[in-house]
Design a protein around this motif. Structure first.
Motif, PDB file in Angstrom:
ATOM      1  N   SER A 684       0.937  -1.038  -0.103  1.00 51.05           N
ATOM      2  CA  SER A 684       0.208   0.119   0.075  1.00 51.05           C
ATOM      3  C   SER A 684       0.822   1.090   0.091  1.00 51.05           C
ATOM      4  O   SER A 684       1.381   1.609   1.112  1.00 51.05           O
ATOM      5  N   ALA A 685       1.231   1.665  -1.067  1.00 50.76           N
ATOM      6  CA  ALA A 685       1.967   2.783  -1.293  1.00 50.76           C
ATOM      7  C   ALA A 685       1.710   3.779  -2.664  1.00 50.76           C
ATOM      8  O   ALA A 685       1.155   3.059  -3.596  1.00 50.76           O
ATOM      9  N   PRO A 686       2.090   4.971  -2.664  1.00 50.43           N
ATOM     10  CA  PRO A 686       2.144   5.493  -3.962  1.00 50.43           C
ATOM     11  C   PRO A 686       2.762   5.163  -4.842  1.00 50.43           C
ATOM     12  O   PRO A 686       4.019   4.684  -4.662  1.00 50.43           O
ATOM     13  N   ARG A 687       2.543   5.087  -6.272  1.00 47.32           N
ATOM     14  CA  ARG A 687       3.307   4.967  -7.226  1.00 47.32           C
ATOM     15  C   ARG A 687       4.183   5.893  -7.767  1.00 47.32           C
ATOM     16  O   ARG A 687       3.733   6.976  -7.797  1.00 47.32           O
ATOM     17  N   ALA A 688       5.481   5.669  -7.836  1.00 45.18           N
ATOM     18  CA  ALA A 688       6.531   6.613  -8.251  1.00 45.18           C
ATOM     19  C   ALA A 688       6.255   6.892  -9.878  1.00 45.18           C
ATOM     20  O   ALA A 688       6.023   5.914 -10.593  1.00 45.18           O
ATOM     21  N   PRO A 689       6.271   8.185 -10.143  1.00 43.66           N
ATOM     22  CA  PRO A 689       6.110   8.504 -11.649  1.00 43.66           C
ATOM     23  C   PRO A 689       6.979   7.869 -12.539  1.00 43.66           C
ATOM     24  O   PRO A 689       8.017   7.753 -12.011  1.00 43.66           O
ATOM     25  N   MET A 690       6.649   7.408 -13.688  1.00 41.31           N
ATOM     26  CA  MET A 690       7.848   6.612 -14.351  1.00 41.31           C
ATOM     27  C   MET A 690       8.207   7.523 -15.575  1.00 41.31           C
ATOM     28  O   MET A 690       7.695   8.311 -16.013  1.00 41.31           O
ATOM     29  N   ARG A 691       9.811   7.482 -15.534  1.00 39.31           N
ATOM     30  CA  ARG A 691      10.141   8.713 -16.668  1.00 39.31           C
ATOM     31  C   ARG A 691       9.943   8.023 -18.260  1.00 39.31           C
ATOM     32  O   ARG A 691       9.995   6.870 -18.350  1.00 39.31           O
ATOM     33  N   LYS A 692       9.652   9.135 -18.825  1.00 41.46           N
ATOM     34  CA  LYS A 692       9.529   8.582 -20.318  1.00 41.46           C
ATOM     35  C   LYS A 692      10.568   8.347 -21.100  1.00 41.46           C
ATOM     36  O   LYS A 692      11.582   9.101 -20.922  1.00 41.46           O
ATOM     37  N   PRO A 693      10.458   7.095 -21.524  1.00 37.77           N
ATOM     38  CA  PRO A 693      11.954   6.971 -22.296  1.00 37.77           C
ATOM     39  C   PRO A 693      12.087   7.420 -23.515  1.00 37.77           C
ATOM     40  O   PRO A 693      11.004   7.844 -24.429  1.00 37.77           O
ATOM     41  N   GLN A 694      13.276   7.613 -23.899  1.00 37.71           N
ATOM     42  CA  GLN A 694      13.668   8.718 -25.169  1.00 37.71           C
ATOM     43  C   GLN A 694      13.641   7.794 -26.202  1.00 37.71           C
ATOM     44  O   GLN A 694      14.026   6.460 -26.241  1.00 37.71           O
ATOM     45  N   PRO A 695      13.509   8.286 -27.745  1.00 36.52           N
ATOM     46  CA  PRO A 695      13.946   7.267 -28.771  1.00 36.52           C
ATOM     47  C   PRO A 695      15.354   6.853 -28.617  1.00 36.52           C
ATOM     48  O   PRO A 695      16.334   7.495 -28.275  1.00 36.52           O
ATOM     49  N   GLY A 696      15.542   5.508 -29.052  1.00 39.70           N
ATOM     50  CA  GLY A 696      16.612   4.701 -28.920  1.00 39.70           C
ATOM     51  C   GLY A 696      16.946   4.370 -27.456  1.00 39.70           C
ATOM     52  O   GLY A 696      18.025   3.259 -27.299  1.00 39.70           O
ATOM     53  N   GLU A 697      16.166   4.419 -26.548  1.00 42.35           N
ATOM     54  CA  GLU A 697      16.210   3.751 -25.041  1.00 42.35           C
ATOM     55  C   GLU A 697      15.601   2.519 -25.137  1.00 42.35           C
ATOM     56  O   GLU A 697      14.659   2.117 -25.890  1.00 42.35           O
TER      57      GLU A 697
END
Length: 739
Positions: A684-697
């Motif tokens: 039971s915890a807030p979800r950390a925001p996910m970093r958007k992957p960049q092209p090529g990643e």
């Protein structure tokens, strides 16, 4: 991991049945053990040892592998070499076959190399700039030497090296220096260390038929630390391979930290696949060096890089508990002294502790604190901070003010006066200044007064002004009655020494390091409040105690740079001065490949993964942060490690509760880690925001596996998966399925 027991990942490598292979191995994952058992299996399969070649990155790794190979198997074992020793053998064969000119293959000593480089500089530098260049002779030689060495890591020549290093027009003459040095070297039939690979590879790169005669000799070629090789070494491997056998590369792109020597992650991530298409890609993802907390922090941290392999580090030893402590202090030297005393009381040997610095200037106040408290240490720079070149003019001021200078031999006084007058450089030719220093050195006192009478008539007005300024300061120093710290501050202020140090340095980093070392030295003398003679006596005693301390059985802690820590490990690792200015360090004008955020992150990753039991991250206090600039702000890298979450998950893995309730945002990395450890609690915890992957990643989908981002269109993302099919997703929907 005990005895000869292998993990399933290691066993898969040991049982590799043929074809090129690539092995991605995290720090401390037992890659050497896996390679040893692969070689043993090949020998047991009746492959002649002379048909196996093992390439290690340096001599110590080579000797360690060879020793362990003899322990593991009876009978003959394969050759274990470094790239340079293989280059040496290839050079010998080519000489014997009359394919290359005969040469003395004992590399030239550095003193000879630097002498010839200086002759080439004097010959090639623009005439109107030569006098200015002479004032920074040593740094110019070192810069030209680096340029020559870097040029010999690539196939495309000196102009490409010049462009890659992003040098300015004022250094265009380095191209001529390179060519002049090479003409001299070949006329002497001599080689540098770099030429053992460079000479044969450059010749064979131009003659494919000749190159074929030197390949296809091996059934297997194993290459360790592949992330550290450069273009010339990669091409040498292609020559040795020829058209038969297997090439097995092992390394970790996340530990590529020698870009300034021509290395880059692409050699392992991309170029290897193009030249040696692997039949299998293996992973060694389990580390035996450190526990869950450090693995989690390291994973969170390095995930911010794009140029990575598809690997996820997990601690294999359930009993290993590696703690990470963020220490907020503005007096790092005092903290370290107190910490080492606590460790001594707890019985931890000093040799199990290392201080890893990004810049040598960071080590200066720490070294002084250790010297003052008679705590032995070993420095990778060999000498103590008191032996640094930038402090020599300050020591001459102390000698003059203390009266010791008058008792020195005349030749020593002449050298001292020349060094003192040229800090910062007075911009007067050596042939003009040396006679002045010689005449001054013949006198036992009143050097400032006599300097005025010895001013050459042919000096320009600026040159005369600078010498008069120094004469006035010299007179003040001779009659000094205050503290040593005040004296050195007067010296620095009157001559603009700090700005002079920056101007005379070839790189911004070099200049900053010397400035900070000088300031740390002055600050230390300020705390002593001693006269110059008392300060000199004290400093000499510190040096004596240090020399004796290094020889004691108790041992000493290690102070070294993050780069030099590669391949090593300690029970405790201390990383000081984690500020935005120092880490990531971003020089604005530097003589090497431009520092990137990713390369700095890889360097920090290497440093933090040297620890086995404890990692201390030293950062500024909140009070210091209120003062403003980058120097007093904590490194952004610390937040990227997600330390509170890493500690929470590590504790949970140890205690294994069924329910975890927390206010700390939980990342997908953390959930993936728990799953890999066969632990699936209710959270039971807030979800950390996910970093958007960049092209090529790269990224990993729970069902579709590994993929690489092709492009973004508004909120939709297109990904190419390993099945070769590109797919489009809504980002919000996709993020629920990413690991």
């Amino acid at each position: 991991m005990s005895g000869n027991t292998l993990t399933s990942e290691q066993q898969a490598i040991a049982d590799h049945t043929g074809g090129h292979a690539k092995i991605i191995a995290v720090a401390g994952s037992g890659k050497t053990t896996a390679l040893l058992h692969y070689v043993k299996n090949r020998l047991d399969a009746a492959i002649p040892p002379e048909r196996l070649l093992v390439l290690m990155y340096n001599r110590s790794a080579r000797e360690d592998f060879d020793r362990r190979m003899h322990q593991l198997t009876d009978g003959p074992t394969p050759s274990v070499h470094t790239f340079h020793s293989v280059g040496y053998r290839l050079y010998q064969r080519m000489i014997a076959n009359n394919h290359i000119a005969a040469a003395n293959l004992s590399p030239l000593p550095q003193s000879t190399i630097q002498l010839q480089i200086w002759k080439a500089i004097e010959e090639c530098a623009p005439t109107h700039e030569l006098e200015e260049i002479r004032t920074r002779k040593q740094s110019e030689i070192e810069a030209a030497e680096f340029f020559i060495d870097y040029t010999k890591t690539i196939l495309s020549g000196d102009l490409s090296a010049f462009q890659a290093l992003k040098l300015g027009d004022e250094h265009m003459y380095f191209l001529q220096v390179f060519r002049a040095f090479e003409v001299w070297r070949r006329s002497q039939n001599a080689v540098t260390y770099s030429d053992l690979i460079y000479d044969p590879v450059m010749l064979l790169s131009l003659n494919e038929q000749m190159a074929e005669q030197y390949g296809s000799c091996y059934e297997d070629i194993l290459v360790d630390e592949y992330q550290d090789i450069n273009e010339i070494q990669h091409f040498l491997l292609r020559i040795l391979y020829g058209k038969s056998g297997n090439v097995i590369a092992i390394g970790d792109p996340d530990q590529t930290i020698y870009e300034w020597r021509g290395s880059k992650p692409d050699f392992l991530l991309t170029f290897f696949d193009g030249d040696f298409p692997p039949s299998n890609i293996y992973h060694l993802s389990r580390t035996f060096r450190y526990g869950h907390q450090l693995s989690l922090a390291a994973n969170h941290f390095i995930e911010n890089n794009r140029d990575r392999a598809d690997i996820f580090c997990i601690s294999a030893d359930k009993e290993r508990n590696t703690e990470i402590e963020r220490v907020e202090t503005d007096k790092e030297g005092r903290w370290l002294v107190e910490h080492l005393r606590r460790c001594q009381q707890e019985g931890l040997p000093p040799t199990d502790i290392a201080v890893l610095v990004r810049l040598w200037s960071i080590a200066a106040p720490i070294e002084l604190a250790l010297l003052a408290n008679n705590i032995p240490y070993r420095s990778a720079s060999r000498n103590t901070v008191l032996s640094r070149r930038e402090l020599r003019p300050l020591f001459w001021s102390l000698n003059i003010a203390s009266g010791r200078f008058a008792r020195l031999p005349i030749k020593r006084r002449q050298q001292g006066l020349y060094e003192w007058l040229n800090a910062p450089h007075v911009r007067i030719p050596r042939k003009v200044l040396e006679p002045v220093c010689s005449a001054l050195a013949s006198r036992d006192k009143s050097w400032g007064k006599h300097l005025i009478t010895l001013l050459p008539e042919n000096l320009s007005k600026p040159q005369t002004k600078r010498l008069r300024q120094r004469a006035e300061l010299l007179t003040q120093i001779e009659s000094w009655r205050g503290h040593a710290g005040e004296l050195l501050r007067r010296h620095i202020s009157e001559l603009g020494l700090l700005s002079g140090i920056a101007d005379d340095a070839f790189t911004r980093q070099q200049g900053e390091e010397r400035q900070q070392t000088s300031l740390a030295f002055c600050q230390y003398l300020d705390t002593l409040k001693q006269s110059p003679i008392e300060a000199l006596t004290h400093l000499q005693e510190l040096q004596r105690q240090h020399r004796e301390g290094e020889q004691t059985e108790a041992g000493s802690i290690q102070i070294t740079t993050m780069h030099q820590a590669k391949g090593l490990e300690w029970d405790q690792v201390i990383i000081p001065s984690l500020t935005q200015h120092n880490m990531p360090y971003q020089p604005q004008r530097d003589f090497n490949t431009p520092a990137s955020l990713e390369s700095e992150r890889r360097l920090m990753y290497v440093a933090m993964t040297r620890a086995k039991s404890k990692l201390f991250l030293l950062a500024p206090t909140e009070a210091a942060q209120q003062k403003g600039p980058d120097v007093t702000q904590p490194s952004l890298f610390i937040n990227e490690m997600q330390l509170p979450l890493s500690r929470l998950m590590a504790d949970a893995l140890r205690e294994r509760p069924e329910q975890i309730d927390t206010d700390i945002p939980v990342s997908r990395q953390a959930l993936h880690y728990l799953e890999a450890c066969d632990y699936n609690p209710n959270i039971s915890a807030p979800r950390a925001p996910m970093r958007k992957p960049q092209p090529g990643e790269g990224l990993r989908h729970r069902k579709l596996g590994h993929g690489r981002v092709l492009k973004w269109e508004d909120r939709r993302i297109e990904i190419l998966f390993s099945d070769g099919k590109p797919r489009r997703f809504d980002w919000e929907t996709l993020s629920q399925y990413l690991m």
